[in-house]
Each structure stands twice: as C-alpha cells, then as structure tokens.
Design an enzyme around this catalytic site. Structure first.
Site, PDB file in Angstrom:
ATOM      1  N   SER A 153       0.884  -1.174   0.000  1.00  0.00           N
ATOM      2  CA  SER A 153       0.000   0.000   0.000  1.00  0.00           C
ATOM      3  C   SER A 153       0.914   1.215   0.000  1.00  0.00           C
ATOM      4  O   SER A 153       2.093   1.109   0.371  1.00  0.00           O
ATOM      5  CB  SER A 153      -0.856  -0.018   1.268  1.00  0.00           C
ATOM      6  OG  SER A 153      -1.466   1.232   1.470  1.00  0.00           O
ATOM      7  N   TYR A 166      -2.643  -0.908  10.078  1.00  0.00           N
ATOM      8  CA  TYR A 166      -2.578  -1.255   8.660  1.00  0.00           C
ATOM      9  C   TYR A 166      -1.234  -0.829   8.055  1.00  0.00           C
ATOM     10  O   TYR A 166      -0.574  -1.618   7.368  1.00  0.00           O
ATOM     11  CB  TYR A 166      -3.751  -0.586   7.935  1.00  0.00           C
ATOM     12  CG  TYR A 166      -3.859  -0.872   6.454  1.00  0.00           C
ATOM     13  CD1 TYR A 166      -4.391  -2.072   5.993  1.00  0.00           C
ATOM     14  CD2 TYR A 166      -3.448   0.071   5.514  1.00  0.00           C
ATOM     15  CE1 TYR A 166      -4.503  -2.323   4.638  1.00  0.00           C
ATOM     16  CE2 TYR A 166      -3.565  -0.169   4.154  1.00  0.00           C
ATOM     17  CZ  TYR A 166      -4.093  -1.371   3.719  1.00  0.00           C
ATOM     18  OH  TYR A 166      -4.209  -1.614   2.378  1.00  0.00           O
TER      19      TYR A 166
HETATM   20  N1  LIG Z   1      -8.590  -1.210  -2.561  1.00  0.00           N
HETATM   21  C1  LIG Z   1      -7.602  -0.369  -2.423  1.00  0.00           C
HETATM   22  O1  LIG Z   1      -7.733   0.836  -2.691  1.00  0.00           O
HETATM   23  C2  LIG Z   1      -6.255  -0.846  -1.908  1.00  0.00           C
HETATM   24  C3  LIG Z   1      -5.209   0.078  -1.846  1.00  0.00           C
HETATM   25  C4  LIG Z   1      -3.966  -0.349  -1.384  1.00  0.00           C
HETATM   26  C5  LIG Z   1      -3.784  -1.673  -1.002  1.00  0.00           C
HETATM   27  N2  LIG Z   1      -4.823  -2.554  -1.080  1.00  0.00           N
HETATM   28  C6  LIG Z   1      -4.573  -3.945  -0.697  1.00  0.00           C
HETATM   29  O2  LIG Z   1      -5.070  -4.800  -1.704  1.00  0.00           O
HETATM   30  C7  LIG Z   1      -5.458  -6.060  -1.144  1.00  0.00           C
HETATM   31  C8  LIG Z   1      -6.875  -6.386  -1.530  1.00  0.00           C
HETATM   32  O3  LIG Z   1      -7.718  -5.388  -0.997  1.00  0.00           O
HETATM   33  P1  LIG Z   1      -9.218  -5.140  -1.476  1.00  0.00           P
HETATM   34  O4  LIG Z   1      -9.373  -3.681  -1.568  1.00  0.00           O
HETATM   35  O5  LIG Z   1      -9.524  -6.018  -2.617  1.00  0.00           O
HETATM   36  O6  LIG Z   1      -9.981  -5.599  -0.139  1.00  0.00           O
HETATM   37  P2  LIG Z   1     -11.363  -6.373   0.060  1.00  0.00           P
HETATM   38  O7  LIG Z   1     -12.311  -6.059  -1.030  1.00  0.00           O
HETATM   39  O8  LIG Z   1     -11.722  -6.083   1.474  1.00  0.00           O
HETATM   40  O9  LIG Z   1     -10.936  -7.893  -0.092  1.00  0.00           O
HETATM   41  C9  LIG Z   1     -10.080  -8.487   0.849  1.00  0.00           C
HETATM   42  C10 LIG Z   1     -10.198  -9.971   0.749  1.00  0.00           C
HETATM   43  O10 LIG Z   1      -9.398 -10.541   1.797  1.00  0.00           O
HETATM   44  C11 LIG Z   1     -10.172 -11.508   2.461  1.00  0.00           C
HETATM   45  N3  LIG Z   1      -9.813 -11.648   3.871  1.00  0.00           N
HETATM   46  C12 LIG Z   1      -9.831 -10.695   4.828  1.00  0.00           C
HETATM   47  N4  LIG Z   1      -9.537 -11.225   6.015  1.00  0.00           N
HETATM   48  C13 LIG Z   1      -9.331 -12.549   5.802  1.00  0.00           C
HETATM   49  C14 LIG Z   1      -9.009 -13.642   6.650  1.00  0.00           C
HETATM   50  N5  LIG Z   1      -8.893 -13.496   7.966  1.00  0.00           N
HETATM   51  N6  LIG Z   1      -8.874 -14.861   6.103  1.00  0.00           N
HETATM   52  C15 LIG Z   1      -9.029 -15.053   4.790  1.00  0.00           C
HETATM   53  N7  LIG Z   1      -9.345 -14.060   3.925  1.00  0.00           N
HETATM   54  C16 LIG Z   1      -9.499 -12.818   4.444  1.00  0.00           C
HETATM   55  C17 LIG Z   1     -11.598 -11.002   2.362  1.00  0.00           C
HETATM   56  O11 LIG Z   1     -12.492 -12.062   2.593  1.00  0.00           O
HETATM   57  P3  LIG Z   1     -14.078 -11.824   2.767  1.00  0.00           P
HETATM   58  O12 LIG Z   1     -14.547 -11.524   1.388  1.00  0.00           O
HETATM   59  O13 LIG Z   1     -14.554 -13.086   3.316  1.00  0.00           O
HETATM   60  O14 LIG Z   1     -14.206 -10.634   3.682  1.00  0.00           O
HETATM   61  C18 LIG Z   1     -11.627 -10.471   0.935  1.00  0.00           C
HETATM   62  O15 LIG Z   1     -11.899 -11.486   0.015  1.00  0.00           O
HETATM   63  C19 LIG Z   1      -5.244  -5.900   0.369  1.00  0.00           C
HETATM   64  O16 LIG Z   1      -3.992  -6.442   0.707  1.00  0.00           O
HETATM   65  C20 LIG Z   1      -5.247  -4.406   0.571  1.00  0.00           C
HETATM   66  O17 LIG Z   1      -4.528  -4.042   1.719  1.00  0.00           O
HETATM   67  C21 LIG Z   1      -6.059  -2.172  -1.524  1.00  0.00           C
END
Ligand SMILES: NC(=O)c1ccc[n+]([C@@H]2O[C@H](COP(=O)([O-])OP(=O)(O)OC[C@H]3O[C@@H](n4cnc5c(N)ncnc54)[C@H](OP(=O)(O)O)[C@@H]3O)[C@@H](O)[C@H]2O)c1
Length: 245
Positions: A153, A166
């Site tokens: 991130s 985070y």
């Molecule tokens: N979106 C952004 O703007 C952004 C920016 C920078 C970095 N990131 C990074 O990108 C990655 C994906 O993020 P996203 O935005 O796609 O988030 P998201 O939509 O919240 O998806 C996260 C996924 O991780 C799963 N997860 C969370 N806790 C878990 C656990 N204890 N065991 C197994 N699975 C778990 C969730 O499962 P459930 O569906 O069951 O909840 C979900 O499928 C993350 O590492 C995040 O930090 C995102």
C-alpha cells in the site's frame, strides 16, 4: 507496466494460489489469471464468495479451480500443512502465490491504538503470509520458475498519520518481501510487491466512506502489473516494489 499487454496464454499450465480470492482485487486477480490460462487455487474465509468466483471461472471456460476455505486470523500450523498437502496431492507444485488478503483494522492515532486489534491485523496481514509462504515453499521450489507477490500500500512505503496497524503491517509486508527476495536470490523463486493504489473495493470504501467510488480505478483496470509479475516476462524481477497505477 501500466500498459503491459500479456499474451492470452501467458499463464498456461501455471498453478497459482490467491489469498482473499472471494472479493475485490483478489477476486479479479483470480478471474484474470484463469482467463490467461492458469489453474487457480482460491483461498478465502467466506466459502460462498469463493464458490461464486469458481462458478464464474468455469462459466468463462477457465480450468477448474480449487477452493480452500481458511480464516487467516485463526489458521493453525496443522491447517497450513493440510493446505500444502492438498495442493501437493492435486497439482504437485505451485507456480505462483499472490498474498492479497488483508484487514484494514481501525484507523486512528498510534497513541490511542487498541493493542489487541493491532495483533489481529498483524496476524492476518503479516504472520499468516509468513506461515503460508513457509508451508508452500516446497511446492514453489518444485516449479520450473515461481513468483510470489505481496500486496502493499502507499502507507507501507511512507508512513501516514492515522493509518496505524494497517500501515505497520504493510511496512512489515515490504520487509518480508525484501528479505525473502534476498534469501531466494539464486533460486527459481522471485518475490516482489505491488501497491494497488486507490481501487474500487469494499476495503477502500471503508477507509474513505465519503469518496465517490466511480472516481476510482476498478480491480480490472489494475491487472496489467498483476499479470506481468505472475508470468514469465518478469523472470528477471526480484525484490522490487511495483505500483499498479
Ligand atoms: N482497494 C484499495 O484501494 C487498496 C489500496 C492499497 C492496497 N490494497 C490492498 O489490496 C489487497 C486487496 O484489498 P481489497 O481492496 O480487494 O480488499 P477487500 O475487497 O476487502 O478484499 C479483501 C479480501 O481478503 C479476504 N480476507 C480478509 N480477512 C481474511 C481472513 N482473515 N482470512 C481469509 N481471507 C481474508 C476477504 O475475505 P471476505 O470476502 O470473506 O471478507 C476479501 O476477500 C489488500 O492487501 C489491501 O490491503 C487495496
């Protein structure tokens, strides 16, 4: 990199495990990897979401995926060993591992941070990645060439007030990536990180509730670097921090 145009068969015959594959960026990565020929192993905590991704991949003509339902917050050494056994039995190797699942945790001052919730975030965002990597290392070593991608991130590259647990977890993620890349420098395994940048997902909406999601890139928009790092065009990249936007 943002303009990278992969061949349709970029990931043919590759076995790729994706964590957090049921939603957001992880779901899109699973769909994109499968669309480029990979057989994907979908890992997540909500089985119903994984089944939906499975069905979508099969409906699109992709190779039949595998599903591993596992909560990374509570996963035990025995469960990681069982997971590795399952992949060994089904596929015999792993060509790619995308560490994508993360928790946002609570935002706020470190001075007032709840230490129990810091530990929860670190368990999912850091410890689970180390445990999973360790468990599947023999499978990665069994591949002709393998790619590990960590998800970072912008707050894992420069600290920012209020991003607390985070941000700490994402700095640790970058540290794990660099350390592993150095340890595996002369191996068949390369290790890099991606900062997705602001992307239209539920995690982003939780972090920025007042933001109009339509102003953001979608998970599909940021796939070029995810494909580049998983495919053999990135064979010479190791220990590097990439941006998806
Ligand atoms: N979106 C952004 O703007 C952004 C920016 C920078 C970095 N990131 C990074 O990108 C990655 C994906 O993020 P996203 O935005 O796609 O988030 P998201 O939509 O919240 O998806 C996260 C996924 O991780 C799963 N997860 C969370 N806790 C878990 C656990 N204890 N065991 C197994 N699975 C778990 C969730 O499962 P459930 O569906 O069951 O909840 C979900 O499928 C993350 O590492 C995040 O930090 C995102």
């Amino acid at each position: 990199m943002f303009e990278y145009q992969p061949s349709q068969a970029l990931l043919a015959n590759k076995i790729i495990l994706i964590t957090g594959a049921g939603d957001g960026i992880g779901k899109q990565a699973a769909l994109s990897y499968a669309a480029h020929g990979a057989t994907v192993v979908l890992l997540g905590r909500t089985e119903q979401k994984l089944i939906q991704v499975y069905d979508e991949i099969v409906a699109n003509g992709g190779a039949t995926p595998a599903i591993i339902t596992l909560d990374l917050q509570t996963a035990t050494t025995a469960q990681y060993a069982e997971l590795a056994q399952l992949v060994t039995h089904e596929f015999g190797r792993l060509d790619g591992l995308l560490h994508n699942a993360s928790l946002l945790g609570s935002l706020g001052l470190i001075e007032q941070m709840d230490i129990d919730s810091l530990e929860t975030v670190l368990k999912v965002n850091v410890t689970a990645q180390a445990a999973l990597t360790q468990a599947v290392m023999p499978l990665l070593r069994a591949a002709p060439s393998a790619s590990i991608i960590f998800t970072s991130s912008s707050v894992g590259r420069k600290g920012r007030a209020f991003w607390g647990a985070y941000a700490i977890s994402k700095f640790a993620t970058e540290g794990m990536m660099q350390t592993l890349a150095d340890e595996l420098e002369d191996s068949n395994i390369r290790t890099n990180s991606i900062n997705p940048g602001g992307t239209r997902t539920s995690m982003r909406a939780s972090a920025y509730p007042a933001e109009d999601p339509m102003t953001l890139k979608t998970p599909a928009d940021i796939m070029p670097v995810y494909l580049y790092l998983m495919g053999d065009d990135s064979l010479n990249d190791n220990g590097k921090a990439f941006n998806a936007q």
